[in-house]
Design a protein around this motif. Structure first.
Motif, PDB file in Angstrom:
ATOM      1  N   ALA A  66      71.545 100.698  69.277  1.00 52.19           N
ATOM      2  CA  ALA A  66      70.288 100.582  67.987  1.00 52.19           C
ATOM      3  C   ALA A  66      71.232 100.927  66.748  1.00 52.19           C
ATOM      4  O   ALA A  66      71.922 100.835  66.117  1.00 52.19           O
ATOM      5  N   ASP A  67      69.785 100.028  65.930  1.00 51.28           N
ATOM      6  CA  ASP A  67      69.733 100.362  64.450  1.00 51.28           C
ATOM      7  C   ASP A  67      70.362 101.556  63.730  1.00 51.28           C
ATOM      8  O   ASP A  67      70.486 101.806  62.808  1.00 51.28           O
ATOM      9  N   SER A  68      69.166 101.809  64.263  1.00 50.70           N
ATOM     10  CA  SER A  68      69.087 104.208  63.557  1.00 50.70           C
ATOM     11  C   SER A  68      68.581 104.552  64.648  1.00 50.70           C
ATOM     12  O   SER A  68      67.912 104.158  65.562  1.00 50.70           O
ATOM     13  N   ALA A  69      68.537 106.577  64.387  1.00 49.15           N
ATOM     14  CA  ALA A  69      68.114 107.213  65.364  1.00 49.15           C
ATOM     15  C   ALA A  69      67.554 107.826  64.602  1.00 49.15           C
ATOM     16  O   ALA A  69      68.993 108.692  63.277  1.00 49.15           O
ATOM     17  N   SER A 110      57.263 104.274  62.119  1.00 42.34           N
ATOM     18  CA  SER A 110      57.147 103.657  63.845  1.00 42.34           C
ATOM     19  C   SER A 110      58.553 102.831  64.160  1.00 42.34           C
ATOM     20  O   SER A 110      59.344 102.858  63.384  1.00 42.34           O
ATOM     21  N   TYR A 111      58.574 103.579  65.213  1.00 40.61           N
ATOM     22  CA  TYR A 111      59.894 103.860  66.115  1.00 40.61           C
ATOM     23  C   TYR A 111      60.138 102.221  67.578  1.00 40.61           C
ATOM     24  O   TYR A 111      58.628 102.035  68.410  1.00 40.61           O
ATOM     25  N   ASP A 112      60.739 101.761  68.011  1.00 42.25           N
ATOM     26  CA  ASP A 112      60.993 100.944  68.879  1.00 42.25           C
ATOM     27  C   ASP A 112      60.673 102.228  70.834  1.00 42.25           C
ATOM     28  O   ASP A 112      60.024 101.229  71.556  1.00 42.25           O
ATOM     29  N   MET A 113      61.473 103.152  70.309  1.00 40.78           N
ATOM     30  CA  MET A 113      61.722 104.380  71.379  1.00 40.78           C
ATOM     31  C   MET A 113      61.574 105.685  70.787  1.00 40.78           C
ATOM     32  O   MET A 113      62.492 105.317  69.840  1.00 40.78           O
ATOM     33  N   ASP A 138      50.374 105.614  65.632  1.00 37.60           N
ATOM     34  CA  ASP A 138      50.429 104.657  65.475  1.00 37.60           C
ATOM     35  C   ASP A 138      52.532 104.423  65.299  1.00 37.60           C
ATOM     36  O   ASP A 138      53.333 103.949  64.602  1.00 37.60           O
ATOM     37  N   LEU A 139      52.655 106.004  65.322  1.00 35.68           N
ATOM     38  CA  LEU A 139      54.363 105.793  65.840  1.00 35.68           C
ATOM     39  C   LEU A 139      55.369 105.099  66.648  1.00 35.68           C
ATOM     40  O   LEU A 139      56.459 104.522  65.916  1.00 35.68           O
ATOM     41  N   LEU A 140      54.366 104.206  67.760  1.00 34.64           N
ATOM     42  CA  LEU A 140      54.749 103.759  68.069  1.00 34.64           C
ATOM     43  C   LEU A 140      54.811 101.917  68.073  1.00 34.64           C
ATOM     44  O   LEU A 140      53.801 101.802  68.544  1.00 34.64           O
TER      45      LEU A 140
END
Length: 195
Positions: A66-69, A110-113, A138-140
């Motif tokens: 993952a690029d970031s968490a 916003s995030y992918d997961m 719209d966070l996802l």
């Protein structure tokens, strides 16, 4: 806890015993990531880990590329431990001490997961508010997924954007997404029991 896959597969992480957490078990975590492996390439994902506790889920995402968490928890000790572990493993994790509801109301990214593991005894309305805030703000990402871990006593399948559920013992994972046609096509059905 151990990291199941990726760059740090098999590495064990020992959290302080005084943290107020109920970590996702290794067995249920492995089952969860087996599901996600069928859908996502973890390389480059931007993830959000709510009620992150020990950071268990964030470490797994980052080990897999993952690029970031972003790890959010209200407990200072948890946040401190996540920061220490992220530094030790060179994980791209930003640990934030915050009330999760307040974070969701003010966050603009916003995030992918998105993964959330609230206390099992948290009020049903707060579980529902988390889902509402994620989609209303719209966070996802449109092709992303939100997963909530909860007990069998918390009902989530009536909420908007519900996709499917997996049961694992006394725990359940409920999945939310904008479009669940792909899961219907792959034969993943609601309320499947995780083996």
């Amino acid at each position: 806890m151990r990291i199941i896959s990726g760059k740090y597969k098999g590495r064990r992480i020992i959290a302080p015993k005084n943290l107020p957490v109920r970590p996702t078990t290794d067995m249920s975590k492995e089952s969860l990531f087996n599901i996600l492996n069928n859908r996502f390439d973890f390389e480059g994902l931007r993830t959000l880990d709510l009620f992150s506790g020990t950071g268990n889920i964030s470490y797994e995402f980052c080990s897999r590329g993952a690029d970031s968490a972003i790890a959010v928890d209200g407990d200072f000790g948890c946040v401190k431990f996540i920061k220490q572990t992220a530094t030790e493993f060179d994980f791209p994790i930003t640990a934030i001490k915050s009330d999760v509801i307040k974070f969701l109301k003010t966050n603009k990214s916003s995030y992918d997961m998105i993964f959330a593991d609230p206390p099992y005894d948290m009020d049903q309305k707060l579980f529902e508010e988390i889902v509402s805030l994620v989609f209303e703000n719209d966070l996802l990402e449109e092709d992303g997924m939100m997963i909530i871990e909860h007990s069998k006593h918390t009902k989530m399948d009536h909420l908007m954007n519900f996709s499917f559920q997996k049961k694992y013992g006394a725990s359940q994972f409920t999945f939310f997404e904008f479009d669940n046609e792909e899961f219907e096509d792959t034969g993943i059905s609601e309320d499947d029991e995780i083996e």
